[in-house]
Structure formats: structure tokens, C-alpha cells
Design a protein around this motif. Structure first.
Motif, mmCIF file in Angstrom:
data_model
loop_
_atom_site.group_PDB
_atom_site.id
_atom_site.type_symbol
_atom_site.label_atom_id
_atom_site.label_comp_id
_atom_site.label_asym_id
_atom_site.label_seq_id
_atom_site.Cartn_x
_atom_site.Cartn_y
_atom_site.Cartn_z
ATOM 1 N N SER A 97 85.728 21.290 6.637
ATOM 2 C CA SER A 97 85.203 20.254 5.935
ATOM 3 C C SER A 97 83.984 20.325 5.194
ATOM 4 N N ALA A 98 83.410 19.522 4.431
ATOM 5 C CA ALA A 98 82.092 19.956 3.616
ATOM 6 C C ALA A 98 80.908 19.725 4.815
ATOM 7 N N GLN A 99 81.120 18.623 5.651
ATOM 8 C CA GLN A 99 80.056 18.304 6.499
ATOM 9 C C GLN A 99 79.993 19.530 7.472
ATOM 10 N N ARG A 101 80.710 22.727 6.892
ATOM 11 C CA ARG A 101 80.069 23.763 6.144
ATOM 12 C C ARG A 101 78.607 23.735 6.008
ATOM 13 N N ALA A 102 78.207 22.478 5.807
ATOM 14 C CA ALA A 102 76.732 22.043 5.732
ATOM 15 C C ALA A 102 76.162 22.448 7.265
ATOM 16 N N THR A 103 76.646 22.040 8.078
ATOM 17 C CA THR A 103 76.149 22.273 9.537
ATOM 18 C C THR A 103 76.118 23.678 10.067
ATOM 19 N N ALA A 105 75.973 26.292 7.664
ATOM 20 C CA ALA A 105 75.002 26.812 6.744
ATOM 21 C C ALA A 105 73.676 26.555 7.240
ATOM 22 N N ASN A 106 73.515 25.373 7.764
ATOM 23 C CA ASN A 106 72.001 25.195 8.274
ATOM 24 C C ASN A 106 72.052 26.057 9.453
ATOM 25 N N GLN A 109 71.354 29.670 8.514
ATOM 26 C CA GLN A 109 69.800 29.918 7.803
ATOM 27 C C GLN A 109 68.724 29.968 8.911
ATOM 28 N N VAL A 145 81.206 30.988 5.467
ATOM 29 C CA VAL A 145 80.169 30.129 5.350
ATOM 30 C C VAL A 145 78.769 31.033 5.285
ATOM 31 N N ILE A 149 75.941 32.317 2.201
ATOM 32 C CA ILE A 149 74.390 32.064 2.175
ATOM 33 C C ILE A 149 73.749 33.538 2.571
#
Length: 186
Positions: A97-99, A101-103, A105-106, A109, A145, A149
Motif C-alpha cells: 500500500s502507499a502507506q 511504501r512510505a513507512t 522508505a523512511n 533512509q 522500495v 530511494i
């Protein structure tokens, strides 16, 4: 002055002898400058796996160091992230899910790692072949993911149900087994 056959033979013999001695000393000098000493060693590749290596300075060979069961001998860093797949994937799916993927990616990084090993796992509800494919796809989704990045992914692998963290006899145990492990190489 006329040359006689014996004079010619002696001169030719002397020339051949001189060349032979010169070549012999060159070969001898070459052999003493670089003796062929084979020294076995263990080389560890970037993902931590051992290889037997033998090298004399000019040529060498390397082969994986394996256990009796055929698995590679590897030095893994500590697990820097374990993500339960129940939070990342819908049941029997590998799309993020988009959420999620964001978790991820964070996480990638902020992990401050040289590289990542990403391993997928499942519970035991489906066939082994199906679970291997599903765990590979889940690991690949997480790896995409990281790669997106610019993080270095060293290895992506799915183990299916073969490496359970908990029992598959309970719902809570199966939930723990549906996971993606991320190892950091620092």
C-alpha cells in the motif's frame, strides 16, 4: 680465411651453449623472483558469505564455503528491521500500500547502512512451492522500495514457511511467521 666444418660446428655449439645458459639463468631468475606459494584463505563477500580462496598471485580460484546441508556459511549483521507482513500486505498478496511504501522508505533512509539483505517468510497454510513464490514476491516488493530511494540491496530471497519464528498451530504464531526481515550491512 676459409672455415672448416669442424670450426663451424664448434662455433655453432658454442652459440647454442651460450643461449642455453642465458635462457636457463633467465628462467632461474624468474622462478626466484616469484615463487609459486599457494596460501588458502577465506574471503568474505559484501553480503557476509564466506568463500574458500586459493591464490598464488597470478591465478586463483574461489568456491563457496558450505555447511553439510549445502547452505552457505555467512556472517550476517544483526536484523535491523522485522516487518510483519500483516501490516504491509493484504492476505495472500505482495503489493504494498502507499502507506507501507512510505513507512519502508523512511526506514531505508534512516537506517544508515551500507547495504540490505531482504528476506521474505510466510506461514504454513499453502503449499511449499506457493509459499516460496509468495515470500520471494514480498521480499522483492520491499526491495523495490529500497532501490527506489537509492539504497543498496545485496540479496533478496524468499524462504516461504521454512524458517518459522513461531508455531504455525496458532493464529498469533502464524502472524509472526508472515514477515519480511531486513538485515543491515554496516
Amino acid at each position: 680465411m676459409a672455415t672448416t666444418p669442424s670450426h663451424f660446428a664448434r662455433t655453432a655449439f658454442a652459440g647454442v651453449l651460450a643461449l642455453t645458459m642465458a635462457a636457463g639463468s633467465a628462467v632461474s631468475a624468474q622462478q626466484t623472483s616469484r615463487p609459486e606459494i599457494y596460501e588458502p584463505t577465506i574471503w568474505i563477500d559484501p553480503d557476509g558469505c564466506e568463500h574458500w580462496a586459493m591464490d598464488d598471485g597470478a591465478e586463483g580460484f574461489m568456491s563457496p564455503h558450505r555447511r553439510r546441508d549445502g547452505s552457505a556459511v555467512c556472517h550476517r549483521s544483526e536484523i535491523c528491521g522485522v516487518f510483519p507482513t500483516d501490516q504491509l500486505f493484504a492476505t495472500d498478496r505482495y503489493a504494498l500500500s502507499a502507506q507501507a511504501r512510505a513507512t519502508l522508505a523512511n526506514f531505508f533512509q534512516s537506517a544508515n547502512a551500507f547495504g540490505f539483505l531482504i528476506y521474505g517468510h510466510t506461514d504454513s497454510r499453502a503449499s511449499d512451492e506457493y509459499n516460496i513464490r509468495l515470500s520471494n514476491n514480498r521480499a522483492a516488493s520491499v526491495a523495490s522500495v529500497a532501490q527506489g530511494i537509492g539504497a543498496r540491496v545485496v540479496d533478496i530471497k524468499g524462504f516461504g514457511e521454512r524458517m518459522p519464528r513461531a508455531t504455525n498451530d496458532t493464529a498469533a504464531g502464524m502472524q509472526q511467521n508472515r514477515r519480511v526481515e531486513i538485515y543491515c550491512i554496516r
